[in-house]
Design an enzyme around this catalytic site. Structure first.
Site, PDB file in Angstrom:
ATOM      1  N   SER A 259       0.834  -1.202   0.000  1.00 44.49           N
ATOM      2  CA  SER A 259       0.000   0.000   0.000  1.00 44.49           C
ATOM      3  C   SER A 259       0.867   1.250   0.000  1.00 44.49           C
ATOM      4  CB  SER A 259      -0.881   0.008   1.250  1.00 44.49           C
ATOM      5  OG  SER A 259      -0.075   0.306   2.376  1.00 44.49           O
ATOM      6  N   LYS A 260       0.204   2.366  -0.231  1.00 45.37           N
ATOM      7  CA  LYS A 260       0.892   3.652  -0.236  1.00 45.37           C
ATOM      8  C   LYS A 260       1.581   3.891   1.104  1.00 45.37           C
ATOM      9  CE  LYS A 260      -0.802   7.996   0.190  1.00 45.37           C
ATOM     10  NZ  LYS A 260       0.331   8.424   0.974  1.00 45.37           N
TER      11      LYS A 260
END
Ligand code: GLU
Length: 513
Positions: A259-260
């Protein structure tokens, strides 16, 4: 069969590296099979539309060298390629399903459905067990339905999922997948805002655009039974594309989807190029701006889920095109390793010529210098690159390894001074300086310096190591950098002398311990 694949992103934000990998696998597959690569923009969800995302997607693909054959910019025989421009088409196909009894109008409001959900203890499915209890064209009289449609009562169109059908699906990566239709609900195909949902739009488009293979993320696998049933309801089962659902890219720890946040936490980009949020002004870093070469980035992505069953790791785009196959995409998720990503970039960096690297570097240096130092000529810059490139992973990182070629040291590392600067050092350096002043070589050459200094240390019985350490301190200010003779040759006679002089004048005035 003619091969036609599509990459079909939704412009709901910047494309992350998983999305680029999907685009890349589609592209490699198309090129490997002499097929067509289509870029279709799936912008039917008006609530999630993000300004600039479509342009971002195209720029990211351009940067990676993924060339689109048919798309929004390129045009093509199956256009338009932006779904918001195909509204009429979806409307007709939704109508076709209604007319065939495979779909129905549903008038339930969001509030009504929410109430049902609450009454059912939070779990409610709009499906074959509940649909007759709801307000739709199956449960209401024809008369009532007509009246509501004419008077403009908002509705959605739902798919009437057939009961008790064993749906047997084939996925190129996962093999056979079976689901019974009794476990599936009546999904919305067409929304009250006059837009189709993803499910209807992409099936219609894949059919009309004659897509042969659908290659997409595995988050779509649970929807595949519905898509199979839609093809069947339209009577298109015979020309249905083949499917390949790509495994996830996993966090560096291996636990869950990348994920970011992982990128923020561990300091690596998850986006191909910088993304600026136009509302908040926040910038999410991209691989391009972090100094990755597009070839390296493509290489990294290609190996996150695919391999050619050998130990080979470095592939150009053309080489990937030659060897890529969906059969060699693994079922399991691939762990992303940021150190390995840097390693890939390093491999590309050292493979490139000094000239190529210095051309990129000069752009960064020009922006950095602001007139505080003069850039050397291109030949000298290439020499500097050649001396330090083995030590860095990225072009912008060259500066930290090479700043002393551009500006003289302002301070001298205290610890090194204590250890290396002896009583006799200034005297020795003065003699060396005079000898250097007398050099009459036509071009700056490390060997000339080497000879002069080695001859002198030999003659005077000085320690060569001691002299070299002291010289490095004069030229760089601390114990770092490539060979001292190489540094001298790049700096040139005049600058070398001036730095030795400056060091003698500065260091001798420092308090000695
Ligand atoms: N618009 C979908 C997405 O962004 C595409 C899924 C597909 O390729 O069918 O994930």
């Amino acid at each position: 069969m003619s091969i036609r694949v599509r990459f079909a992103p939704s412009p709901t934000g910047p494309l992350h590296m998983g999305g680029v990998r999907t685009a890349l696998y589609n592209y490699l597959f198309a090129r490997n099979r002499g097929g067509v690569f289509i870029l279709r923009i799936e912008d039917t969800d008006q609530n999630r539309f993000v300004q600039g995302a479509e342009e971002y997607i195209m720029e990211a693909l351009d940067w990676c060298g993924i060339r689109v054959d048919e798309g929004v910019r390129e045009g093509g025989p199956s256009g338009p390629y932006r779904q918001s421009e195909r509204k009429e088409i979806y409307r007709q196909y939704a109508q076709q399903l209604i007319d065939n009894g495979r779909a129905y109008y549903a008038f339930d409001t969001g509030g009504e459905i929410e109430k049902r959900r609450r009454e059912a203890g939070g779990i409610f499915a709009y499906d074959q067990n509940t649909r007759m209890e709801m307000r739709n064209s199956l449960s209401l009289s024809e008369e009532e339905v007509k009246k509501m449609l004419v008077s403009g009562v908002p509705y959605v169109i739902r798919f009437k999922m057939p009961a008790d059908e064993e749906i047997i699906m084939q996925d190129i990566i996962r093999g056979e997948v079976r689901v019974n239709s009794n476990t599936l609900d009546d999904k919305v195909l067409y929304k009250s805002d006059g837009m189709p949902t993803y499910h209807l739009a992409h099936v219609v488009d894949d059919h009309l655009m004659e897509i042969s293979h659908v290659i997409r993320g595995e988050e779509w696998l649970p929807s595949l039974p519905l898509h199979y049933m839609l093809y069947k309801a339209f009577g298109w089962s015979g020309s249905m594309p083949r499917f390949a659902h790509l495994p996830l890219i996993l966090k560096p720890t291996g636990s869950g989807k990348l994920s970011k946040r992982d990128g923020d936490k561990m300091g690596f980009p998850v986006f191909p190029i910088d993304w600026k949020n136009s509302e908040t002004g926040e910038v999410y870093p991209g691989y391009r701006e972090a100094g990755y070469f597009p070839e390296a980035f493509v290489n990294i992505l290609a190996l996150l889920g695919w391999n050619d069953q050998t130990d080979r790791e470095i592939y150009s785009m053309d080489e990937l095109i030659k060897v890529f196959s969906l059969e060699r995409v693994g079922k399991a998720g691939s762990r992303f390793d940021p150190d390995k990503a840097r390693w890939f970039n390093h491999q590309y960096l050292i493979k490139k010529s000094d000239r190529e690297i210095s051309k990129e570097w000069v752009k960064i240096l020009e922006a950095k210098s602001h007139g505080s130092f003069r850039l050397p000529d291109s030949g000298t810059l290439e020499k500097i690159v050649g001396l330090v490139k083995e030590r860095v992973d990225f072009v912008p990182g060259l500066w930290d390894q090479a700043w002393f070629f551009f500006e003289a040291p302002q301070v001298y590392d205290e610890k090194t001074v204590r250890k290396r600067w002896k009583e006799e050092t200034p005297g020795i350096l003065k003699e060396i300086m005079e000898e250097i002043r007398g050099i009459k070589a036509e071009k700056e050459d490390p060997e000339v310096y080497e000879k002069v200094i080695k001859d002198m240390t030999g003659k005077h019985q000085w320690s060569l190591g001691g002299v070299m350490n002291a010289l490095r301190l004069c030229l760089v200010g601390k114990p770092m950098g490539p060979g001292v003779f190489d540094i001298m040759a790049v700096l040139g006679k005049k600058e070398t002398i001036s730095r030795i002089e400056a060091a003698i004048n500065t260091i001798k005035t420092e308090p000695r311990i």
